[in-house]
Design an enzyme around this catalytic site. Sequence first.
Site, PDB file in Angstrom:
ATOM      1  N   GLU A  14       0.821  -1.211   0.000  1.00 47.42           N
ATOM      2  CA  GLU A  14       0.000   0.000   0.000  1.00 47.42           C
ATOM      3  C   GLU A  14       0.858   1.265   0.000  1.00 47.42           C
ATOM      4  OE1 GLU A  14      -3.005   0.005  -0.687  1.00 47.42           O
ATOM      5  OE2 GLU A  14      -3.250  -2.156  -0.531  1.00 47.42           O
ATOM      6  N   HIS A  68       1.982   2.211  -3.469  1.00 47.77           N
ATOM      7  CA  HIS A  68       0.982   2.897  -4.289  1.00 47.77           C
ATOM      8  C   HIS A  68       1.130   4.412  -4.133  1.00 47.77           C
ATOM      9  CE1 HIS A  68      -1.402  -0.097  -6.247  1.00 47.77           C
ATOM     10  NE2 HIS A  68      -1.772  -0.693  -5.141  1.00 47.77           N
TER      11      HIS A  68
END
Length: 291
Positions: free
Chosen positions: A136, A139
């Site tokens: 995550e 990203h």
Amino acid sequence: MGRKHFNGLKTTGLFVALWAVMLMLGSFIGGGQYLWMFALLSVAGTAYGYWNSDKLAIRAMHARPVTEVEQPAMYRIVRDLSQQANQPMPRLYVSPTAAPNAFATGRNPQNAAVCCTAGILEMLDERELRGVLGHELMHVYNRDILIGSVAAAFAGMITAVAQMLFFFGGGNSDRENPFGAIGLIAMLILAPIAASIIRMAISRTREYDADEDGASLTGDPLALASALRKLEAGTRARPLRDDPKLENVSHMMIANPFRGAGLSNLFATHPPMDQRIARLEEMARAQGYLR
């Protein structure tokens, strides 16, 4: 690095394809003379989605900020990975939903937020959670929120132009509409579908990059592979409910949060989980962690 380079080229190519579809569709409206208006609307939509992506996603998931006392493992992992990447610490949230998932959002590392659902915190051990949080964070570091916002705006603009053509028709003459009635009907049907497929392909490409880069950040590709196996079963058993607000943020999540099979997988924003796991295992094998 070769795969990352290939995915970067693929993303560029997909954006070129989106431009091509938009220009083709725009040629039906007065020979394209009003295309600038739709481009302007697209830029405005992109800017709004980009600057407010964190608020929109967190609100859709009913997430709340958590303290280090409440979630010491999340804080410990994210702080360690952020320092390792020489990036600021993002804000941390937890969504009360039992569906296991996680996402990161925010226009840049200075304005980032990472959210885990209650379901994923219960399902994964700390090593697997570290793999997910590494994914995550990448990203955010790879600016995937901007890329996703631009792709969504392009796809939305193409659909809007197609709808306008449906109500007002194409050019007023064959000269303005060289494709004729059959071409117009074909574009009305195919352009929005093409835009959606291209947008989904961009999202899939960025997922592969985040898997690879996140595994490099944590130094443990097998931890992420193990987490993805659990998430595949968990999201099938406890999918999110169908809701337009949730659908608009589903592409940000590490796993497809909706139950889907068969032809619906063709329109999924996430790559097939078995392919993602296979890539991570190949990465671990190349690093000598798996034989």
